[in-house]
Design a protein around this motif. Structure first.
Motif, PDB file in Angstrom:
ATOM      1  N   ASP A  94      47.384 -48.806  68.253  1.00 49.86           N
ATOM      2  CA  ASP A  94      48.319 -47.970  69.009  1.00 49.86           C
ATOM      3  C   ASP A  94      47.585 -46.775  69.616  1.00 49.86           C
ATOM      4  O   ASP A  94      47.025 -45.953  68.895  1.00 49.86           O
ATOM      5  N   GLU A  95      47.613 -46.669  70.942  1.00 53.88           N
ATOM      6  CA  GLU A  95      46.900 -45.578  71.606  1.00 53.88           C
ATOM      7  C   GLU A  95      47.407 -44.211  71.162  1.00 53.88           C
ATOM      8  O   GLU A  95      46.647 -43.245  71.087  1.00 53.88           O
ATOM      9  N   ALA A  96      48.716 -44.119  70.885  1.00 56.85           N
ATOM     10  CA  ALA A  96      49.291 -42.836  70.472  1.00 56.85           C
ATOM     11  C   ALA A  96      48.803 -42.401  69.100  1.00 56.85           C
ATOM     12  O   ALA A  96      48.894 -41.218  68.749  1.00 56.85           O
ATOM     13  N   LEU A  97      48.278 -43.357  68.316  1.00 52.70           N
ATOM     14  CA  LEU A  97      47.857 -43.055  66.948  1.00 52.70           C
ATOM     15  C   LEU A  97      46.340 -43.051  66.779  1.00 52.70           C
ATOM     16  O   LEU A  97      45.843 -42.713  65.709  1.00 52.70           O
ATOM     17  N   GLN A  98      45.624 -43.461  67.820  1.00 56.97           N
ATOM     18  CA  GLN A  98      44.177 -43.522  67.708  1.00 56.97           C
ATOM     19  C   GLN A  98      43.602 -42.130  67.466  1.00 56.97           C
ATOM     20  O   GLN A  98      44.062 -41.139  68.017  1.00 56.97           O
ATOM     21  N   GLY A  99      42.598 -42.087  66.622  1.00 58.44           N
ATOM     22  CA  GLY A  99      41.990 -40.822  66.255  1.00 58.44           C
ATOM     23  C   GLY A  99      42.583 -40.207  65.003  1.00 58.44           C
ATOM     24  O   GLY A  99      42.072 -39.212  64.506  1.00 58.44           O
ATOM     25  N   LEU A 100      43.672 -40.819  64.476  1.00 62.61           N
ATOM     26  CA  LEU A 100      44.304 -40.285  63.267  1.00 62.61           C
ATOM     27  C   LEU A 100      43.868 -41.014  62.002  1.00 62.61           C
ATOM     28  O   LEU A 100      44.294 -40.652  60.913  1.00 62.61           O
ATOM     29  N   GLY A 101      43.042 -42.035  62.156  1.00 57.25           N
ATOM     30  CA  GLY A 101      42.675 -42.873  61.019  1.00 57.25           C
ATOM     31  C   GLY A 101      42.153 -42.095  59.830  1.00 57.25           C
ATOM     32  O   GLY A 101      42.513 -42.370  58.681  1.00 57.25           O
ATOM     33  N   GLU A 102      41.306 -41.100  60.074  1.00 61.25           N
ATOM     34  CA  GLU A 102      40.728 -40.343  58.974  1.00 61.25           C
ATOM     35  C   GLU A 102      41.734 -39.390  58.342  1.00 61.25           C
ATOM     36  O   GLU A 102      41.516 -38.903  57.234  1.00 61.25           O
ATOM     37  N   GLN A 103      42.828 -39.122  59.055  1.00 54.02           N
ATOM     38  CA  GLN A 103      43.838 -38.207  58.524  1.00 54.02           C
ATOM     39  C   GLN A 103      44.987 -38.927  57.813  1.00 54.02           C
ATOM     40  O   GLN A 103      45.871 -38.288  57.265  1.00 54.02           O
ATOM     41  N   VAL A 104      44.962 -40.252  57.842  1.00 51.29           N
ATOM     42  CA  VAL A 104      46.027 -41.041  57.216  1.00 51.29           C
ATOM     43  C   VAL A 104      45.427 -41.894  56.114  1.00 51.29           C
ATOM     44  O   VAL A 104      44.520 -42.691  56.352  1.00 51.29           O
TER      45      VAL A 104
END
Length: 223
Positions: free
Chosen positions: A78-88
Protein backbone atom coordinates in the motif's frame (compact mmCIF):
# COMPACT_ATOMS: atom_id res chain seq x y z
CA UNK A 1 -9.08 -28.87 14.61
CA UNK A 2 -7.76 -32.43 14.15
CA UNK A 3 -10.06 -35.13 15.45
CA UNK A 4 -8.44 -37.71 17.65
CA UNK A 5 -8.19 -41.25 16.32
CA UNK A 6 -10.84 -43.47 17.86
CA UNK A 7 -12.94 -40.59 19.19
CA UNK A 8 -16.62 -41.58 19.23
CA UNK A 9 -19.37 -39.44 17.71
CA UNK A 10 -20.50 -37.98 21.03
CA UNK A 11 -16.93 -36.87 21.75
CA UNK A 12 -16.68 -35.30 18.29
CA UNK A 13 -19.93 -33.44 18.92
CA UNK A 14 -18.55 -32.28 22.27
CA UNK A 15 -15.41 -30.93 20.63
CA UNK A 16 -17.44 -29.06 18.01
CA UNK A 17 -19.82 -27.61 20.62
CA UNK A 18 -16.86 -26.37 22.66
CA UNK A 19 -15.23 -24.68 19.68
CA UNK A 20 -18.49 -23.07 18.57
CA UNK A 21 -19.09 -21.46 21.97
CA UNK A 22 -16.51 -22.31 24.67
CA UNK A 23 -18.01 -20.22 27.47
CA UNK A 24 -21.56 -21.25 26.63
CA UNK A 25 -20.61 -24.89 26.52
CA UNK A 26 -18.91 -24.72 29.90
CA UNK A 27 -21.94 -23.03 31.47
CA UNK A 28 -24.22 -25.76 30.12
CA UNK A 29 -21.87 -28.53 31.14
CA UNK A 30 -21.46 -27.32 34.70
CA UNK A 31 -25.20 -26.66 35.11
CA UNK A 32 -26.11 -30.18 34.01
CA UNK A 33 -27.85 -28.93 30.89
CA UNK A 34 -25.17 -30.06 28.47
CA UNK A 35 -25.55 -30.01 24.72
CA UNK A 36 -24.90 -33.76 24.56
CA UNK A 37 -26.87 -36.71 25.91
CA UNK A 38 -26.82 -37.22 29.67
CA UNK A 39 -23.49 -38.47 30.95
CA UNK A 40 -21.51 -37.17 27.96
CA UNK A 41 -19.28 -34.13 28.33
CA UNK A 42 -15.75 -32.95 27.78
CA UNK A 43 -14.85 -34.38 31.16
CA UNK A 44 -15.60 -38.04 30.44
CA UNK A 45 -14.61 -38.42 26.78
CA UNK A 46 -11.23 -39.03 25.19
CA UNK A 47 -10.96 -35.28 24.58
CA UNK A 48 -10.04 -33.78 27.94
CA UNK A 49 -10.55 -30.11 28.61
CA UNK A 50 -6.79 -29.50 28.58
CA UNK A 51 -6.45 -31.19 25.21
CA UNK A 52 -9.30 -29.15 23.77
CA UNK A 53 -7.76 -25.95 25.11
CA UNK A 54 -4.46 -26.78 23.43
CA UNK A 55 -6.23 -27.48 20.15
CA UNK A 56 -8.06 -24.17 20.36
CA UNK A 57 -4.83 -22.36 21.29
CA UNK A 58 -3.10 -23.81 18.23
CA UNK A 59 -5.94 -22.75 15.97
CA UNK A 60 -5.92 -19.21 17.37
CA UNK A 61 -2.16 -18.94 16.94
CA UNK A 62 -2.50 -19.98 13.29
CA UNK A 63 -5.16 -17.30 12.80
CA UNK A 64 -2.93 -14.68 14.42
CA UNK A 65 0.00 -15.66 12.21
CA UNK A 66 -2.20 -15.35 9.12
CA UNK A 67 -3.29 -11.85 10.19
CA UNK A 68 0.35 -10.91 10.83
CA UNK A 69 1.39 -12.09 7.38
CA UNK A 70 -1.45 -10.31 5.57
CA UNK A 71 -0.89 -7.03 7.40
CA UNK A 72 2.85 -7.20 6.75
CA UNK A 73 2.12 -7.70 3.06
CA UNK A 74 -0.25 -4.71 3.11
CA UNK A 75 2.46 -2.51 4.60
CA UNK A 76 4.72 -3.41 1.68
CA UNK A 77 2.08 -3.04 -1.03
CA UNK A 78 0.00 0.00 0.00
CA UNK A 79 1.56 3.28 -1.13
CA UNK A 80 -0.15 5.14 1.72
CA UNK A 81 1.57 2.86 4.24
CA UNK A 82 5.00 2.55 2.67
CA UNK A 83 7.79 3.75 4.89
CA UNK A 84 5.94 2.76 8.08
CA UNK A 85 7.29 -0.79 8.24
CA UNK A 86 9.87 -0.03 10.91
CA UNK A 87 7.27 1.78 13.01
CA UNK A 88 4.75 -1.07 12.99
CA UNK A 89 5.38 -4.26 14.95
CA UNK A 90 3.06 -7.27 14.48
CA UNK A 91 4.02 -10.12 16.78
CA UNK A 92 2.37 -13.32 17.98
CA UNK A 93 3.34 -13.74 21.66
CA UNK A 94 2.33 -15.96 24.57
CA UNK A 95 -0.32 -13.32 25.35
CA UNK A 96 -1.84 -13.25 21.89
CA UNK A 97 -1.52 -11.02 18.83
CA UNK A 98 0.18 -7.68 19.56
CA UNK A 99 0.18 -4.88 16.99
CA UNK A 100 2.18 -1.80 17.92
CA UNK A 101 2.34 1.59 16.21
CA UNK A 102 5.49 3.32 17.46
CA UNK A 103 6.70 6.77 16.47
CA UNK A 104 10.05 7.14 14.74
CA UNK A 105 12.70 9.50 16.07
CA UNK A 106 11.24 12.18 13.80
CA UNK A 107 7.81 11.66 15.41
CA UNK A 108 4.35 12.60 14.12
CA UNK A 109 3.82 9.49 11.99
CA UNK A 110 0.65 8.64 13.89
CA UNK A 111 -0.07 11.69 16.06
CA UNK A 112 1.30 15.20 16.12
CA UNK A 113 3.17 16.01 19.31
CA UNK A 114 0.72 16.63 22.15
CA UNK A 115 -2.29 15.80 19.95
CA UNK A 116 -4.80 12.94 19.98
CA UNK A 117 -5.77 13.51 16.34
CA UNK A 118 -4.78 10.63 14.08
CA UNK A 119 -2.59 11.45 11.09
CA UNK A 120 -3.64 10.36 7.61
CA UNK A 121 -1.12 7.51 7.73
CA UNK A 122 -2.44 6.28 11.09
CA UNK A 123 -6.02 6.35 9.81
CA UNK A 124 -5.02 4.42 6.69
CA UNK A 125 -3.18 1.83 8.75
CA UNK A 126 -6.03 1.30 11.22
CA UNK A 127 -8.43 1.03 8.27
CA UNK A 128 -6.35 -1.96 7.16
CA UNK A 129 -6.13 -3.47 10.63
CA UNK A 130 -9.85 -3.24 11.48
CA UNK A 131 -11.15 -5.71 8.87
CA UNK A 132 -8.31 -8.13 9.58
CA UNK A 133 -8.87 -8.42 13.32
CA UNK A 134 -12.63 -8.53 12.74
CA UNK A 135 -12.16 -12.00 11.23
CA UNK A 136 -11.37 -13.59 14.61
CA UNK A 137 -13.41 -13.77 17.82
CA UNK A 138 -10.76 -12.60 20.27
CA UNK A 139 -11.41 -9.47 22.30
CA UNK A 140 -9.32 -6.36 21.70
CA UNK A 141 -7.39 -4.25 24.21
CA UNK A 142 -6.25 -0.80 23.02
CA UNK A 143 -3.36 0.84 24.86
CA UNK A 144 -1.96 4.36 24.61
CA UNK A 145 1.54 5.41 25.72
CA UNK A 146 3.35 8.76 25.77
CA UNK A 147 6.88 9.94 26.37
CA UNK A 148 7.80 11.67 29.63
CA UNK A 149 7.69 15.25 28.32
CA UNK A 150 5.12 17.25 30.32
CA UNK A 151 2.32 18.97 28.44
CA UNK A 152 1.81 22.72 28.52
CA UNK A 153 -1.99 22.53 28.69
CA UNK A 154 -3.37 23.22 32.15
CA UNK A 155 -5.35 20.32 33.59
CA UNK A 156 -4.38 18.03 30.71
CA UNK A 157 -1.56 15.57 31.33
CA UNK A 158 0.00 12.58 29.63
CA UNK A 159 -2.62 10.45 31.36
CA UNK A 160 -5.40 12.17 29.44
CA UNK A 161 -3.36 12.25 26.24
CA UNK A 162 -2.56 8.52 26.28
CA UNK A 163 -6.19 7.64 26.96
CA UNK A 164 -7.43 10.00 24.24
CA UNK A 165 -5.02 8.52 21.72
CA UNK A 166 -6.12 5.00 22.58
CA UNK A 167 -9.76 6.03 22.16
CA UNK A 168 -8.96 7.67 18.82
CA UNK A 169 -7.48 4.37 17.66
CA UNK A 170 -10.52 2.49 18.96
CA UNK A 171 -12.90 4.75 17.05
CA UNK A 172 -10.88 4.31 13.86
CA UNK A 173 -10.99 0.52 14.22
CA UNK A 174 -14.75 0.62 14.75
CA UNK A 175 -15.19 2.81 11.66
CA UNK A 176 -13.20 0.17 9.80
CA UNK A 177 -15.65 -2.56 10.84
CA UNK A 178 -14.58 -3.78 14.26
CA UNK A 179 -17.64 -4.45 16.40
CA UNK A 180 -17.72 -2.24 19.53
CA UNK A 181 -18.63 -5.40 21.49
CA UNK A 182 -15.17 -6.79 20.71
CA UNK A 183 -13.37 -4.03 22.61
CA UNK A 184 -12.49 -5.33 26.06
CA UNK A 185 -10.49 -2.41 27.44
CA UNK A 186 -9.09 0.99 26.48
CA UNK A 187 -6.01 1.79 28.56
CA UNK A 188 -3.98 4.95 28.95
CA UNK A 189 -0.55 4.40 30.50
CA UNK A 190 0.93 7.90 30.13
CA UNK A 191 4.74 7.51 30.51
CA UNK A 192 4.60 4.62 33.00
CA UNK A 193 5.69 1.92 30.53
CA UNK A 194 8.39 3.53 28.42
CA UNK A 195 9.68 1.43 25.53
CA UNK A 196 13.00 3.32 25.75
CA UNK A 197 13.59 4.02 29.49
CA UNK A 198 17.11 5.29 28.80
CA UNK A 199 15.57 8.08 26.68
CA UNK A 200 12.31 9.00 28.42
CA UNK A 201 11.66 11.96 26.10
CA UNK A 202 12.33 10.02 22.89
CA UNK A 203 9.55 9.88 20.29
CA UNK A 204 9.54 6.08 20.15
CA UNK A 205 8.01 6.01 23.62
CA UNK A 206 4.86 7.40 21.99
CA UNK A 207 2.90 4.43 20.74
CA UNK A 208 -0.45 2.70 20.37
CA UNK A 209 -0.71 -1.02 21.06
CA UNK A 210 -3.50 -3.39 20.10
CA UNK A 211 -3.60 -6.71 21.95
CA UNK A 212 -5.85 -9.64 21.02
CA UNK A 213 -5.47 -12.08 23.93
CA UNK A 214 -5.88 -15.82 23.53
CA UNK A 215 -9.23 -17.12 24.73
CA UNK A 216 -7.55 -19.98 26.61
CA UNK A 217 -5.47 -19.59 29.75
CA UNK A 218 -2.95 -22.33 29.00
CA UNK A 219 0.69 -21.52 28.39
CA UNK A 220 1.73 -21.79 24.76
CA UNK A 221 4.76 -24.08 24.57
CA UNK A 222 5.06 -23.82 20.78
CA UNK A 223 4.62 -27.58 20.47
Amino acid sequence: YKRQVGMDESAKDSVQAYFNDPSGYMKQATSGNGVLPSGTSLFNTEASFAELARIRRTREREQFEAIRDRLSASLRADEALQGLGEQVSIVVTDEGLRIQLEESDEGSNFFASGSANLTRAASALLAQIGPEISQVENRVIVEGHTDAAPLSRSGYSNWELSGDRANAARRALERAGLSPDRVLEVRGYADRQLSDPARPFAANNRRITLLLPYTTGIVDTGA
